[in-house]
Design an enzyme around this catalytic site. Structure first.
Site, mmCIF file in Angstrom:
data_model
loop_
_atom_site.group_PDB
_atom_site.id
_atom_site.type_symbol
_atom_site.label_atom_id
_atom_site.label_comp_id
_atom_site.label_asym_id
_atom_site.label_seq_id
_atom_site.Cartn_x
_atom_site.Cartn_y
_atom_site.Cartn_z
ATOM 1 N N LYS A 199 25.157 32.372 71.517
ATOM 2 C CA LYS A 199 26.280 31.904 72.567
ATOM 3 C C LYS A 199 25.873 30.331 72.688
ATOM 4 O O LYS A 199 24.630 30.002 73.250
ATOM 5 C CB LYS A 199 25.952 32.563 73.895
ATOM 6 C CG LYS A 199 26.922 32.259 75.106
ATOM 7 C CD LYS A 199 26.154 31.563 76.086
ATOM 8 C CE LYS A 199 27.161 30.839 77.135
ATOM 9 N NZ LYS A 199 28.005 29.849 76.641
ATOM 10 N N GLU A 206 13.258 25.662 76.578
ATOM 11 C CA GLU A 206 13.528 24.138 76.230
ATOM 12 C C GLU A 206 14.174 23.741 77.230
ATOM 13 O O GLU A 206 15.490 23.911 77.424
ATOM 14 C CB GLU A 206 13.872 24.118 74.965
ATOM 15 C CG GLU A 206 12.972 24.504 73.771
ATOM 16 C CD GLU A 206 11.682 23.949 73.638
ATOM 17 O OE1 GLU A 206 11.422 22.859 74.150
ATOM 18 O OE2 GLU A 206 10.997 24.484 73.049
ATOM 19 N N CYS A 247 17.877 15.471 76.008
ATOM 20 C CA CYS A 247 16.699 15.984 76.956
ATOM 21 C C CYS A 247 15.587 14.817 76.972
ATOM 22 O O CYS A 247 14.803 14.866 77.761
ATOM 23 C CB CYS A 247 16.255 17.238 76.401
ATOM 24 S SG CYS A 247 16.038 17.275 74.542
ATOM 25 N N GLU A 292 16.586 14.447 86.800
ATOM 26 C CA GLU A 292 17.005 14.023 85.538
ATOM 27 C C GLU A 292 18.447 13.739 85.893
ATOM 28 O O GLU A 292 19.310 14.671 86.372
ATOM 29 C CB GLU A 292 17.070 15.512 84.620
ATOM 30 C CG GLU A 292 17.849 15.219 83.525
ATOM 31 C CD GLU A 292 17.508 16.592 82.287
ATOM 32 O OE1 GLU A 292 18.094 17.596 82.942
ATOM 33 O OE2 GLU A 292 17.145 16.490 81.211
HETATM 34 P P1 NAD Z 1 23.048 24.355 80.919
HETATM 35 O O1 NAD Z 1 21.864 24.876 81.567
HETATM 36 O O2 NAD Z 1 24.116 24.123 82.008
HETATM 37 O O3 NAD Z 1 23.686 25.313 80.055
HETATM 38 C C1 NAD Z 1 22.878 25.674 78.804
HETATM 39 C C2 NAD Z 1 23.504 27.109 78.352
HETATM 40 O O4 NAD Z 1 23.277 28.057 79.392
HETATM 41 C C3 NAD Z 1 25.041 27.057 78.331
HETATM 42 O O5 NAD Z 1 25.411 27.828 76.896
HETATM 43 C C4 NAD Z 1 25.432 27.797 79.290
HETATM 44 O O6 NAD Z 1 26.781 28.421 79.005
HETATM 45 C C5 NAD Z 1 24.410 28.794 79.510
HETATM 46 N N1 NAD Z 1 24.304 29.430 81.028
HETATM 47 C C6 NAD Z 1 24.695 28.989 82.163
HETATM 48 N N2 NAD Z 1 24.602 29.805 83.030
HETATM 49 C C7 NAD Z 1 23.669 30.828 82.382
HETATM 50 C C8 NAD Z 1 23.148 32.012 82.919
HETATM 51 N N3 NAD Z 1 23.369 32.382 84.282
HETATM 52 N N4 NAD Z 1 22.727 32.966 81.982
HETATM 53 C C9 NAD Z 1 22.780 32.657 80.668
HETATM 54 N N5 NAD Z 1 23.194 31.588 80.098
HETATM 55 C C10 NAD Z 1 23.839 30.561 81.218
HETATM 56 O O7 NAD Z 1 22.656 23.085 80.056
HETATM 57 P P2 NAD Z 1 23.650 21.936 79.714
HETATM 58 O O8 NAD Z 1 24.307 21.080 80.633
HETATM 59 O O9 NAD Z 1 24.595 22.667 78.421
HETATM 60 O O10 NAD Z 1 22.777 20.900 78.982
HETATM 61 C C11 NAD Z 1 21.880 20.223 79.523
HETATM 62 C C12 NAD Z 1 20.593 20.319 79.871
HETATM 63 O O11 NAD Z 1 19.808 20.918 78.800
HETATM 64 C C13 NAD Z 1 19.810 19.157 80.179
HETATM 65 O O12 NAD Z 1 19.067 19.557 81.481
HETATM 66 C C14 NAD Z 1 18.675 19.054 78.946
HETATM 67 O O13 NAD Z 1 17.413 18.105 79.421
HETATM 68 C C15 NAD Z 1 18.615 20.286 78.606
HETATM 69 N N6 NAD Z 1 17.960 20.331 76.986
HETATM 70 C C16 NAD Z 1 16.822 20.289 76.897
HETATM 71 C C17 NAD Z 1 16.368 20.294 75.610
HETATM 72 C C18 NAD Z 1 15.090 20.637 75.293
HETATM 73 O O14 NAD Z 1 14.782 20.860 74.050
HETATM 74 N N7 NAD Z 1 14.011 20.394 76.099
HETATM 75 C C19 NAD Z 1 17.258 19.737 74.537
HETATM 76 C C20 NAD Z 1 18.655 19.815 74.936
HETATM 77 C C21 NAD Z 1 18.927 19.751 76.284
#
Ligand code: NAD
Length: 510
Positions: free
Chosen positions: A187, A262, A296, A398
């Site tokens: 997903k 992550e 990130c 962040e």
């Molecule tokens: P997000 O947490 O909003 O969404 C990430 C994923 O989780 C999406 O596919 C979303 O649909 C899904 N999701 C949302 N609610 C959920 C739930 N209740 N249950 C299961 N899945 C759910 O993050 P985003 O805005 O897409 O990405 C940005 C974030 O990702 C930033 O905080 C960034 O630092 C982090 N990030 C971390 C890394 C790393 O390797 N540490 C890499 C890239 C991005």
């Protein structure tokens, strides 16, 4: 709110895309769909994607379950052969995948090309594990007894990915999961469904058997949550924000799932008084404003020695003002839009907070760009705050946008404390010409990644990737370390003595 929900009138006839379940391209069970819009121009509709729900997730998990035994029993070198084919397909389509990624995600084509390249690198590198997947042998404590340890696949893996690396991050999870013999349900981020679909379509073309890879499009609550809650899913591998990740970990505990997380970052570059300031400014520009700060590992704090502080800030602001903001598809663009309306509002909210916080000075930027073509997208001026105190919200939280905070310091120990005293621990960097200071910083900075004389970004696929504290839960992706996520160890004891031998009880006489 995702950009998909803010559709204006489509310029062109809209393409419809499907889920991939059990080797078939299918509509969502409900028949519902959502629009994928270009964040640089929201009148540009990329396509309609299935707005899936629990029923689609159940079907995908069932398909993954049906395919599991055969795939697990396929010799790993054979699984790897298919993955090498996948690498070739990704390479052949790199230009198209790059343009399509920029169109749906906004990052400039050079960076989108890097994203696709990372997926290619990950595929070749990890496929090589098909002929390794090393276990180990070790002496047994009884005579005529053999002891060894092997890796076994975990089973069905749910992969949940964010918007900012639309192909690289899904590949970091998908490829190791597959080479290890697992079947998966992916997903991806709802703002970037096309890049995940391009990856999965390439898997189909490479000949990965039906049901081994399944793609369910949709939103977090409707698709992510039922995947996390599904009793037959053994592992969730998640990349995204810390709040979502923590919530997922709590849900995973209910069904004893393995969960690898992550999550967010608040990364910092230290600039020492002996640093090459020009080089440090170039690194800071790239680290803070690449991908419009939506990495990130973005350099969202620049911790600068007071002796070079004035010079550094002047040069930085001069260079930031020159950055060309625009549509990532245009060659001269250096900074693209941010992903959606909600992200834009959150970032502008932080800029407002920064202006209200004591001491911090808005040195440049700070506004949404709305004139001419900018009005159609989510563009924010690259923004620099100077004189930021480490404890301010803009220095701690962040922001995930084109905003960076410059923080002055006097001693290396003070700088290290500033870098370490945030909730996150993903990436750090130091610019210095002094080897002693560099090694001391490498030792003391409590982050999963640390750079010397380059910015906080630029991970390579053969080194472990991940962070400490609120960035992760102890796992590492990439490198060979990722194999510890997607396999479980099995210890094997073979007694060929022909009699009962009891470990710890029948002590061997010497
Ligand atoms: P997000 O947490 O909003 O969404 C990430 C994923 O989780 C999406 O596919 C979303 O649909 C899904 N999701 C949302 N609610 C959920 C739930 N209740 N249950 C299961 N899945 C759910 O993050 P985003 O805005 O897409 O990405 C940005 C974030 O990702 C930033 O905080 C960034 O630092 C982090 N990030 C971390 C890394 C790393 O390797 N540490 C890499 C890239 C991005």
């Amino acid at each position: 709110m995702v950009k998909a929900k803010e559709a204006k009138k489509a310029k062109t006839s809209t393409k419809t895309f499907h889920n991939y379940i059990g080797g078939e391209w299918t509509k969502s069970a409900s028949g519902e769909s959502f629009e994928n819009l270009n964040p640089a121009d929201t009148t540009d509709v990329i396509g309609r994607f299935p707005a899936s729900n629990e029923e689609d997730v159940n079907r995908a998990v069932e398909a993954a379950k049906n395919a599991a035994t055969k795939w697990r029993r396929t010799p790993a070198p054979k699984r790897a052969e298919i993955l090498f084919r996948l690498g070739e397909i990704l390479r052949a389509n790199k230009d198209r995948f790059t343009r399509e990624m920029t169109r749906e995600m906004g990052k400039v084509t050079k960076e989108a090309g890097g994203d696709v390249q990372e997926a290619i690198d990950c595929t070749y590198y990890t496929a090589g594990e098909g002929r390794r997947l090393h276990g180990f042998t070790t002496p047994a404590e009884m005579p005529n007894k053999f002891a060894m340890c092997v890796r076994q696949p975990v089973g069905i893996c749910g992969l949940i990915t964010p918007f900012n690396f639309p192909m690289a991050i899904p590949s970091w999870k998908l490829i190791p999961a597959l080479v290890c013999g697992n079947t998966v349900v992916l997903k991806s981020g709802e703002d970037v469904p096309l890049s995940a679909l391009n990856l999965v379509k390439s898997c189909e073309e490479a000949g990965i058997p039906k049901g081994v890879v399944n793609l369910v499009n949709g939103h977090g609550a409707e698709v992510g949550a039922p995947l996390v809650g599904h009793k037959d899913v053994r592992l969730i591998s998640f990349t995204g924000s810390t709040d979502t990740g923590r919530n997922i970990a709590e849900q995973c505990a209910q069904t004893n799932k393995i969960v690898s997380l992550e999550m967010g970052g608040k990364n910092a570059i230290i600039v020492m008084d002996d640093a090459d300031v020009e080089n440090a400014v170039e690194g800071s520009l790239w680290g803070a404003f690449g991908t419009s700060g939506q990495r990130c590992t973005a350099s969202s704090r620049l911790v600068v020695h007071r002796k070079v502080y004035k010079k550094f800030c002047e040069k930085l602001v001069e260079r930031v003002k020159q950055l060309k903001v625009g549509n990532g598809l245009e060659a001269k663009t250096e900074v693209g839009p941010v992903i959606n309306q909600a992200a834009m509002e959150k970032i502008l909210g932080y800029i407002e907070i920064g202006q209200k916080e004591d001491k911090a000075k808005l040195a440049c930027g700070g506004n949404r760009l709305t004139r001419g073509d900018y009005a159609k997208g989510y563009f924010i001026e690259p923004t620099v705050f100077t004189d930021v105190a480490p404890t301010m919200r803009i220095g701690q939280e962040e922001i995930f946008g084109p905003v960076t905070s410059v923080i002055p310091f006097s001693t290396l120990d003070e700088a290290i404390d500033i870098v370490n005293n945030v909730p996150y621990g993903l990436s750090s960097a130091i610019y210095t010409q002094d080897v002693n200071q560099a090694f001391y910083a490498m030792q003391e900075l409590y982050t999963g990644i640390c750079y010397v004389n380059s910015a906080t970004i630029g991970a390579e696929v053969h080194l472990p990737f991940g962070g400490t504290k609120a960035t992760g839960n102890g796992h590492r992706e990439a490198g060979t370390q990722v194999l510890d996520i997607f396999t479980e160890w099995k210890s094997l004891y073979v007694d060929y003595s022909g009699k009962l031998q009891r470990a710890q009880i029948d002590l061997v006489e010497i």
